[in-house]
Design a protein around this motif. Sequence first.
Motif, PDB file in Angstrom:
ATOM      1  N   SER A 174      15.498 -20.292 -11.497  1.00 41.98           N
ATOM      2  CA  SER A 174      14.208 -20.422 -10.688  1.00 41.98           C
ATOM      3  C   SER A 174      13.227 -18.696 -10.460  1.00 41.98           C
ATOM      4  O   SER A 174      14.283 -17.986  -9.236  1.00 41.98           O
ATOM      5  CB  SER A 174      13.795 -21.561  -9.312  1.00 41.98           C
ATOM      6  N   ALA A 175      12.430 -17.817 -10.720  1.00 41.05           N
ATOM      7  CA  ALA A 175      12.648 -16.921  -9.880  1.00 41.05           C
ATOM      8  C   ALA A 175      12.323 -16.738  -9.056  1.00 41.05           C
ATOM      9  O   ALA A 175      11.954 -15.259  -8.343  1.00 41.05           O
ATOM     10  CB  ALA A 175      11.759 -16.334 -10.986  1.00 41.05           C
ATOM     11  N   THR A 176      11.341 -17.366  -8.794  1.00 38.43           N
ATOM     12  CA  THR A 176      10.481 -17.194  -6.944  1.00 38.43           C
ATOM     13  C   THR A 176      11.481 -17.554  -6.976  1.00 38.43           C
ATOM     14  O   THR A 176      11.261 -16.641  -5.631  1.00 38.43           O
ATOM     15  CB  THR A 176       9.581 -18.803  -7.569  1.00 38.43           C
ATOM     16  N   ALA A 177      12.379 -18.832  -6.727  1.00 38.45           N
ATOM     17  CA  ALA A 177      13.504 -18.977  -5.301  1.00 38.45           C
ATOM     18  C   ALA A 177      14.610 -17.708  -5.215  1.00 38.45           C
ATOM     19  O   ALA A 177      14.380 -17.561  -4.292  1.00 38.45           O
ATOM     20  CB  ALA A 177      13.999 -20.033  -6.010  1.00 38.45           C
ATOM     21  N   PHE A 178      14.058 -17.212  -6.412  1.00 43.69           N
ATOM     22  CA  PHE A 178      15.426 -15.902  -6.280  1.00 43.69           C
ATOM     23  C   PHE A 178      14.621 -15.081  -5.499  1.00 43.69           C
ATOM     24  O   PHE A 178      15.533 -14.415  -4.598  1.00 43.69           O
ATOM     25  CB  PHE A 178      16.021 -15.935  -7.769  1.00 43.69           C
ATOM     26  N   ASN A 179      13.796 -14.710  -5.673  1.00 39.16           N
ATOM     27  CA  ASN A 179      12.798 -13.438  -5.286  1.00 39.16           C
ATOM     28  C   ASN A 179      12.898 -14.161  -3.854  1.00 39.16           C
ATOM     29  O   ASN A 179      13.020 -12.813  -3.094  1.00 39.16           O
ATOM     30  CB  ASN A 179      11.390 -13.283  -6.481  1.00 39.16           C
ATOM     31  N   VAL A 180      12.222 -14.700  -3.742  1.00 40.44           N
ATOM     32  CA  VAL A 180      12.352 -15.043  -1.923  1.00 40.44           C
ATOM     33  C   VAL A 180      13.224 -14.995  -1.034  1.00 40.44           C
ATOM     34  O   VAL A 180      13.726 -13.928  -0.777  1.00 40.44           O
ATOM     35  CB  VAL A 180      11.747 -16.388  -1.891  1.00 40.44           C
ATOM     36  N   LEU A 181      14.007 -15.297  -1.835  1.00 34.69           N
ATOM     37  CA  LEU A 181      16.040 -14.637  -0.908  1.00 34.69           C
ATOM     38  C   LEU A 181      16.049 -13.877  -1.091  1.00 34.69           C
ATOM     39  O   LEU A 181      16.670 -13.392  -0.656  1.00 34.69           O
ATOM     40  CB  LEU A 181      16.973 -16.031  -1.594  1.00 34.69           C
ATOM     41  N   LYS A 182      16.186 -13.561  -1.904  1.00 32.88           N
ATOM     42  CA  LYS A 182      16.367 -11.831  -2.299  1.00 32.88           C
ATOM     43  C   LYS A 182      15.634 -11.019  -1.560  1.00 32.88           C
ATOM     44  O   LYS A 182      15.866  -9.952  -1.170  1.00 32.88           O
ATOM     45  CB  LYS A 182      15.983 -11.622  -3.405  1.00 32.88           C
ATOM     46  N   TRP A 183      14.092 -10.779  -1.104  1.00 33.77           N
ATOM     47  CA  TRP A 183      13.620 -10.329  -0.607  1.00 33.77           C
ATOM     48  C   TRP A 183      14.235 -10.208   0.818  1.00 33.77           C
ATOM     49  O   TRP A 183      14.428  -9.142   2.335  1.00 33.77           O
ATOM     50  CB  TRP A 183      11.766 -10.738  -1.108  1.00 33.77           C
ATOM     51  N   VAL A 184      14.072 -11.561   1.496  1.00 30.60           N
ATOM     52  CA  VAL A 184      14.609 -11.687   2.451  1.00 30.60           C
ATOM     53  C   VAL A 184      16.504 -10.742   2.973  1.00 30.60           C
ATOM     54  O   VAL A 184      15.851 -10.327   4.111  1.00 30.60           O
ATOM     55  CB  VAL A 184      14.413 -13.253   2.653  1.00 30.60           C
ATOM     56  N   GLY A 185      17.233 -11.190   2.036  1.00 27.76           N
ATOM     57  CA  GLY A 185      18.245 -10.669   2.273  1.00 27.76           C
ATOM     58  C   GLY A 185      18.213  -9.050   2.134  1.00 27.76           C
ATOM     59  O   GLY A 185      18.635  -8.467   3.186  1.00 27.76           O
ATOM     60  N   ALA A 186      17.179  -8.435   1.212  1.00 24.02           N
ATOM     61  CA  ALA A 186      16.634  -6.953   1.387  1.00 24.02           C
ATOM     62  C   ALA A 186      16.282  -6.378   2.354  1.00 24.02           C
ATOM     63  O   ALA A 186      16.804  -5.196   3.058  1.00 24.02           O
ATOM     64  CB  ALA A 186      16.239  -6.548  -0.181  1.00 24.02           C
ATOM     65  N   ALA A 187      15.292  -7.154   2.790  1.00 18.74           N
ATOM     66  CA  ALA A 187      14.721  -6.728   4.570  1.00 18.74           C
ATOM     67  C   ALA A 187      16.103  -6.801   5.030  1.00 18.74           C
ATOM     68  O   ALA A 187      15.369  -5.308   6.130  1.00 18.74           O
ATOM     69  CB  ALA A 187      13.601  -7.722   5.090  1.00 18.74           C
ATOM     70  N   TYR A 188      16.463  -8.131   5.748  1.00 18.44           N
ATOM     71  CA  TYR A 188      17.820  -7.837   6.176  1.00 18.44           C
ATOM     72  C   TYR A 188      19.021  -6.929   6.130  1.00 18.44           C
ATOM     73  O   TYR A 188      19.077  -6.169   7.445  1.00 18.44           O
ATOM     74  CB  TYR A 188      18.109  -8.664   6.518  1.00 18.44           C
ATOM     75  N   LEU A 189      19.382  -6.337   5.199  1.00 13.94           N
ATOM     76  CA  LEU A 189      20.288  -4.580   5.128  1.00 13.94           C
ATOM     77  C   LEU A 189      19.699  -3.698   5.393  1.00 13.94           C
ATOM     78  O   LEU A 189      19.971  -2.843   5.812  1.00 13.94           O
ATOM     79  CB  LEU A 189      20.356  -4.891   3.832  1.00 13.94           C
ATOM     80  N   ALA A 190      18.138  -3.636   5.134  1.00 14.75           N
ATOM     81  CA  ALA A 190      17.021  -2.332   4.789  1.00 14.75           C
ATOM     82  C   ALA A 190      17.232  -2.106   6.727  1.00 14.75           C
ATOM     83  O   ALA A 190      17.174  -1.580   7.206  1.00 14.75           O
ATOM     84  CB  ALA A 190      16.204  -2.416   4.684  1.00 14.75           C
ATOM     85  N   TYR A 191      16.918  -3.735   7.677  1.00 15.97           N
ATOM     86  CA  TYR A 191      16.610  -3.773   9.067  1.00 15.97           C
ATOM     87  C   TYR A 191      18.128  -2.830   8.964  1.00 15.97           C
ATOM     88  O   TYR A 191      17.674  -2.221  10.317  1.00 15.97           O
ATOM     89  CB  TYR A 191      16.020  -4.628   8.977  1.00 15.97           C
ATOM     90  N   THR A 192      19.338  -3.857   8.956  1.00 14.13           N
ATOM     91  CA  THR A 192      20.016  -3.021   9.634  1.00 14.13           C
ATOM     92  C   THR A 192      20.744  -1.966   9.486  1.00 14.13           C
ATOM     93  O   THR A 192      21.067  -0.802  10.235  1.00 14.13           O
ATOM     94  CB  THR A 192      20.941  -3.794   9.291  1.00 14.13           C
ATOM     95  N   GLY A 193      20.418  -0.855   8.678  1.00 12.09           N
ATOM     96  CA  GLY A 193      20.767   0.367   7.764  1.00 12.09           C
ATOM     97  C   GLY A 193      19.630   1.363   8.708  1.00 12.09           C
ATOM     98  O   GLY A 193      20.432   2.660   9.324  1.00 12.09           O
ATOM     99  N   LEU A 194      18.209   1.007   8.812  1.00 12.14           N
ATOM    100  CA  LEU A 194      17.980   0.854   9.571  1.00 12.14           C
ATOM    101  C   LEU A 194      17.929   1.807  11.531  1.00 12.14           C
ATOM    102  O   LEU A 194      17.936   2.662  11.737  1.00 12.14           O
ATOM    103  CB  LEU A 194      16.471   1.057   9.871  1.00 12.14           C
ATOM    104  N   ARG A 195      18.075   0.954  12.094  1.00 13.27           N
ATOM    105  CA  ARG A 195      18.960   0.488  13.198  1.00 13.27           C
ATOM    106  C   ARG A 195      20.120   1.410  13.248  1.00 13.27           C
ATOM    107  O   ARG A 195      19.792   1.966  14.221  1.00 13.27           O
ATOM    108  CB  ARG A 195      19.093  -0.738  13.752  1.00 13.27           C
ATOM    109  N   LEU A 196      21.072   1.888  13.011  1.00 10.34           N
ATOM    110  CA  LEU A 196      22.680   2.435  12.344  1.00 10.34           C
ATOM    111  C   LEU A 196      21.663   3.947  12.271  1.00 10.34           C
ATOM    112  O   LEU A 196      22.049   4.642  12.425  1.00 10.34           O
ATOM    113  CB  LEU A 196      22.888   2.138  11.421  1.00 10.34           C
TER     114      LEU A 196
END
Length: 216
Positions: free
Chosen positions: A69-91
């Motif tokens: 499912s592209a939809t299921a993959f994309n939902v988790l993908k964007w949440v994960g990408a946002a978490y990694l980006a947020y952590t990176g921006l804090r640092l």
Amino acid sequence: MPDFHHLLLFIAAGWLLNLTPGPDVLCIVRHALRGGARAGILAGLGITAGCFVHVAAAAIGVGALLAASATAFNVLKWVGAAYLAYTGLRLLFARPGASPLAQAQAGPVGAPVPPRRVFLDGFWTNVLNPKVALFFLAFVPQFIGPGTASTAWVFVGLGVLFNLNAIPVNVGWALAAAWMARRASVQRGLAWLDRAAGVLFIGFGLRLAWAESPAR
């Protein structure tokens, strides 16, 4: 279960894969540089707990859903990408002296990160990465012979073995990073290490954001 030869091959492949730097390794190193070996090991245990979530999910078919499912993959993908980006921006944008890594050397002034938060950081860094789920779905079945009875249980057994074998590697990363943090040259460069880690986390987030679903 695989025979002894294939089991050894599975263990060796798992060690090599866990030695490869990625978001999980960076999470361990970051916490070990800040809070010492104990914090790094705790982050590693959080990552291991996250891996168990992926193993269970793959065993009951969630991993197959992400692959189909592209939809299921994309939902988790964007949440994960946002978490990694947020952590990176804090640092990346932390104030000098108040950055997550630099506070490690600040003595009583630098408040340590609570153990629960360290554990959860490792846990969510792993759980929110759909590539880990797809990895288990692609890697583990290669060691399950055709015609194997109770395939799901064999999958779980191999997944548990993979995760347990990863613990010594994660501990090694934590010990190495904690040893580096005691070096004067590393201590002087912690602010730059913060920024380098931030750039890497943002890079991992962007790479995850651009990843295409296998369902396409």
